[in-house]
Each structure stands twice: as C-alpha cells, then as structure tokens.
Motif scaffolding. Sequence first.
Motif, PDB file in Angstrom:
ATOM      1  N   LEU A  81       0.813  -1.213   0.000  1.00  0.00           N
ATOM      2  CA  LEU A  81       0.000   0.000   0.000  1.00  0.00           C
ATOM      3  C   LEU A  81       0.848   1.266   0.000  1.00  0.00           C
ATOM      4  O   LEU A  81       0.497   2.265  -0.624  1.00  0.00           O
ATOM      5  CB  LEU A  81      -0.911  -0.010   1.230  1.00  0.00           C
ATOM      6  N   SER A  82       1.987   1.226   0.685  1.00  0.00           N
ATOM      7  CA  SER A  82       2.799   2.438   0.829  1.00  0.00           C
ATOM      8  C   SER A  82       3.433   2.894  -0.476  1.00  0.00           C
ATOM      9  O   SER A  82       3.956   4.005  -0.551  1.00  0.00           O
ATOM     10  CB  SER A  82       3.901   2.207   1.872  1.00  0.00           C
ATOM     11  N   ASN A  83       3.397   2.051  -1.509  1.00  0.00           N
ATOM     12  CA  ASN A  83       3.964   2.452  -2.799  1.00  0.00           C
ATOM     13  C   ASN A  83       3.355   3.749  -3.306  1.00  0.00           C
ATOM     14  O   ASN A  83       4.013   4.534  -3.985  1.00  0.00           O
ATOM     15  CB  ASN A  83       3.727   1.366  -3.854  1.00  0.00           C
ATOM     16  N   PHE A  84       2.093   3.952  -3.024  1.00  0.00           N
ATOM     17  CA  PHE A  84       1.387   5.082  -3.611  1.00  0.00           C
ATOM     18  C   PHE A  84       0.729   5.970  -2.558  1.00  0.00           C
ATOM     19  O   PHE A  84      -0.344   6.512  -2.765  1.00  0.00           O
ATOM     20  CB  PHE A  84       0.341   4.574  -4.608  1.00  0.00           C
ATOM     21  N   MET A  85       1.384   6.108  -1.419  1.00  0.00           N
ATOM     22  CA  MET A  85       0.870   6.990  -0.383  1.00  0.00           C
ATOM     23  C   MET A  85       1.221   8.442  -0.685  1.00  0.00           C
ATOM     24  O   MET A  85       2.178   8.741  -1.387  1.00  0.00           O
ATOM     25  CB  MET A  85       1.439   6.592   0.980  1.00  0.00           C
ATOM     26  N   ASN A  86       0.416   9.332  -0.129  1.00  0.00           N
ATOM     27  CA  ASN A  86       0.667  10.780  -0.196  1.00  0.00           C
ATOM     28  C   ASN A  86       0.743  11.299  -1.621  1.00  0.00           C
ATOM     29  O   ASN A  86       1.596  12.121  -1.963  1.00  0.00           O
ATOM     30  CB  ASN A  86       1.958  11.129   0.560  1.00  0.00           C
ATOM     31  N   ILE A  87      -0.160  10.823  -2.462  1.00  0.00           N
ATOM     32  CA  ILE A  87      -0.217  11.287  -3.846  1.00  0.00           C
ATOM     33  C   ILE A  87      -1.214  12.430  -3.948  1.00  0.00           C
ATOM     34  O   ILE A  87      -2.374  12.270  -3.554  1.00  0.00           O
ATOM     35  CB  ILE A  87      -0.655  10.142  -4.778  1.00  0.00           C
ATOM     36  N   PRO A  88      -0.820  13.592  -4.449  1.00  0.00           N
ATOM     37  CA  PRO A  88      -1.776  14.686  -4.609  1.00  0.00           C
ATOM     38  C   PRO A  88      -2.797  14.354  -5.690  1.00  0.00           C
ATOM     39  O   PRO A  88      -2.553  13.516  -6.559  1.00  0.00           O
ATOM     40  CB  PRO A  88      -0.890  15.869  -5.032  1.00  0.00           C
ATOM     41  N   SER A  89      -3.940  15.032  -5.642  1.00  0.00           N
ATOM     42  CA  SER A  89      -5.018  14.716  -6.582  1.00  0.00           C
ATOM     43  C   SER A  89      -4.616  14.954  -8.024  1.00  0.00           C
ATOM     44  O   SER A  89      -5.199  14.372  -8.936  1.00  0.00           O
ATOM     45  CB  SER A  89      -6.253  15.554  -6.250  1.00  0.00           C
ATOM     46  N   GLN A 126       5.127   6.176 -13.337  1.00  0.00           N
ATOM     47  CA  GLN A 126       6.199   5.630 -12.519  1.00  0.00           C
ATOM     48  C   GLN A 126       5.947   4.152 -12.208  1.00  0.00           C
ATOM     49  O   GLN A 126       6.847   3.318 -12.334  1.00  0.00           O
ATOM     50  CB  GLN A 126       6.323   6.412 -11.210  1.00  0.00           C
ATOM     51  N   GLY A 127       4.700   3.828 -11.813  1.00  0.00           N
ATOM     52  CA  GLY A 127       4.372   2.448 -11.505  1.00  0.00           C
ATOM     53  C   GLY A 127       4.530   1.532 -12.698  1.00  0.00           C
ATOM     54  O   GLY A 127       5.024   0.410 -12.578  1.00  0.00           O
ATOM     55  N   GLY A 128       4.123   2.009 -13.878  1.00  0.00           N
ATOM     56  CA  GLY A 128       4.266   1.212 -15.084  1.00  0.00           C
ATOM     57  C   GLY A 128       5.718   0.945 -15.436  1.00  0.00           C
ATOM     58  O   GLY A 128       6.079  -0.179 -15.826  1.00  0.00           O
ATOM     59  N   ASP A 129       6.563   1.968 -15.292  1.00  0.00           N
ATOM     60  CA  ASP A 129       7.988   1.803 -15.592  1.00  0.00           C
ATOM     61  C   ASP A 129       8.642   0.807 -14.638  1.00  0.00           C
ATOM     62  O   ASP A 129       9.449  -0.042 -15.053  1.00  0.00           O
ATOM     63  CB  ASP A 129       8.706   3.146 -15.505  1.00  0.00           C
ATOM     64  N   ILE A 130       8.301   0.922 -13.347  1.00  0.00           N
ATOM     65  CA  ILE A 130       8.872   0.024 -12.344  1.00  0.00           C
ATOM     66  C   ILE A 130       8.446  -1.421 -12.614  1.00  0.00           C
ATOM     67  O   ILE A 130       9.255  -2.349 -12.557  1.00  0.00           O
ATOM     68  CB  ILE A 130       8.445   0.463 -10.933  1.00  0.00           C
ATOM     69  N   LEU A 131       7.175  -1.605 -12.908  1.00  0.00           N
ATOM     70  CA  LEU A 131       6.657  -2.944 -13.165  1.00  0.00           C
ATOM     71  C   LEU A 131       7.283  -3.559 -14.411  1.00  0.00           C
ATOM     72  O   LEU A 131       7.672  -4.736 -14.408  1.00  0.00           O
ATOM     73  CB  LEU A 131       5.142  -2.895 -13.304  1.00  0.00           C
TER      74      LEU A 131
END
Length: 311
Positions: free
Chosen positions: A118-126, A135-140
């Motif tokens: 869950l912490s992968n995507f914490m504190n993301i502004p709207s 970023q998630g796609g590149d990492i994956l």
Amino acid sequence: MDFVGKAKWDAWNNLSDMTQDEAQKAYIDLVHSLAGEDSPSQASVSSTESAGKYETVAVTLNDGIFKITLNRPAKKNAINYKMYEEVGLALSEAANDKNCTLAVLTGAGDYYCSGNDLSNFMNIPSDGIGAMAKQGGDILEKFVNAFIDFPKPLIGLINGPAVGVSVTVLGLFDVVYASDKATFHTPFSQLGQSPEGCSSYVFPKLMGTAKASEMLLFNKKITAQEACDRNLVSEVFPNDVFQKETEARVQQYAKLPKISLQKCKLVSRELEKDKLYQVNKHECVILMERWQSDECMNAIMGFFSSKGSKL
C-alpha cells in the motif's frame, strides 16, 4: 495492491471518519481475505552475505545456489518500491556471478508474497495520479523484464499464500514447487485492474484459455494442487516437509553442469523473449490506463467504504 494508493488521497477526504491507520488495517484485512490465511509468522531471515546491501530481501550464495528470500514478513512480504528494485538487482547479481548455477526465490514467514505494498502510492496529490501511473508502469515493466532476461535456471519455492504480481510472474520461472498451504490469487477485475507479469500470454499457454480466464478475468483463488493441475506449479509438498524436500531437489540440480543448464534454458526460452517483452510492455500500458480510470477509483473507494464500516 499497487492501485490502492492512487485513490488514497480521495479516500481520506470522502471517508472523513477513517484515519490512515484504520485504512492500513483495512488493507491488511483485505490481504487476509484474499489469501485466506490467519496471521502469519513474522520471523525474518538474516544473511551476513546480504547485510548492508539489501533491505527488503535476504540473499545467500551456497554451493552454486543463489537464494533470494522476500524478507518483509511483518508486511506478508508485500512488494514495495525498494523490493521491486532489489529483486531485480539480486537477479542481475545472480546472472553475472560465475559461482551461481541457479537461483531460487522464496518468502520469509508463512506468506510467499501478498502482492503490492500500500505504501507504494501513499501521499499522492489529486493532480499527481498520471505521474504515479507512469512511474508504476515503468517500475513494473523493469521488474518483469528481469525475470524474462534471467539466463540461468530459476526456481520458485512458494511457501505460503501468493497474491497478484507474485503469482503472475511464476509463468516465467523454470520450476515452481509449492507447499500445500499455498494459495494463488489474481483478483484483477474485482479491483478494477488488469493482468501483468506476462500472464495474459503465458497463463493461457500453461492452463488453456478457460482455466486461465477463471483466474485472470474472474478472480478465482486456487489451491496449490489446483495450481499444479493447471501447470503453474510443478509439484506440491506437505508443508511440514516442504523445506527439506525442496532443498534436496535444488541441491541436486545445482550439481548439474552450469553451462549446459544455461544452454538448455536458452534453446527452450530464447525464441519467445521478444514476444514476452512485447506482452510485458502492452500489459503495463493497459495497467497505467486502469490506474487512472474512474472504474478503478470506484472499486478502491468501494473497498475502503466496505472495510471502514466494519472497523
């Protein structure tokens, strides 16, 4: 689940009576419900060889066996950004180490892996969801490519429940052994997502279209024996002898001529590498779109709402 944080900023605003700690508890409850297990052991693995080099995995090299242990048992070995990076680095290290004959991947504690943290995507502004998705796609994509590229035999020892990406990449392993306590769950459509790890291509080849669709489209959680029947798992062992039996197998394999092993893998896998790269990239593109969709947002909000009401 790497899509949860994408909606988290909205969840806090819309569920004002639910704190971040409560949401974290709700997420852990979801992992339990997906895996169908009670609270696991939190015993971690220590390794003098990997101390100071890796934070989220333990790495050892003994008698030609390069062992990578997902080592966040308190989080059920959930994959955070650091673990994504370190698993890739460990695979690269094993590939380039002349003393390594084969690699093994397993988990510390009672879980193999509970999916994305869950912490992968914490504190993301709207207004930052698009950047998060990219970023998630590149990492994956980089993570999955590390399995596609690995040139030596890769063995999975699935010691407990496996969820999400930890399941989908198993089709890229050479041999997968499972404890009879293991379960396999890919709840993509249930939570507004789509398959990854090249599973959209590999699973139908292993299982047939209908059996693969049960997992990838309709969220069916399967037992270790069912995974074996579907060719995702090579063999199932009783949990009380799982470690002993699989260690004996791996040690036997590690005594085989290492160059011959690599050449055997090369001829059986090399022709499909370009196809796997293509599938991986396409899956990541679809996932990036999913993470930014209203449907995904609604699924996550529904999750928070239903879990919050039970706290």
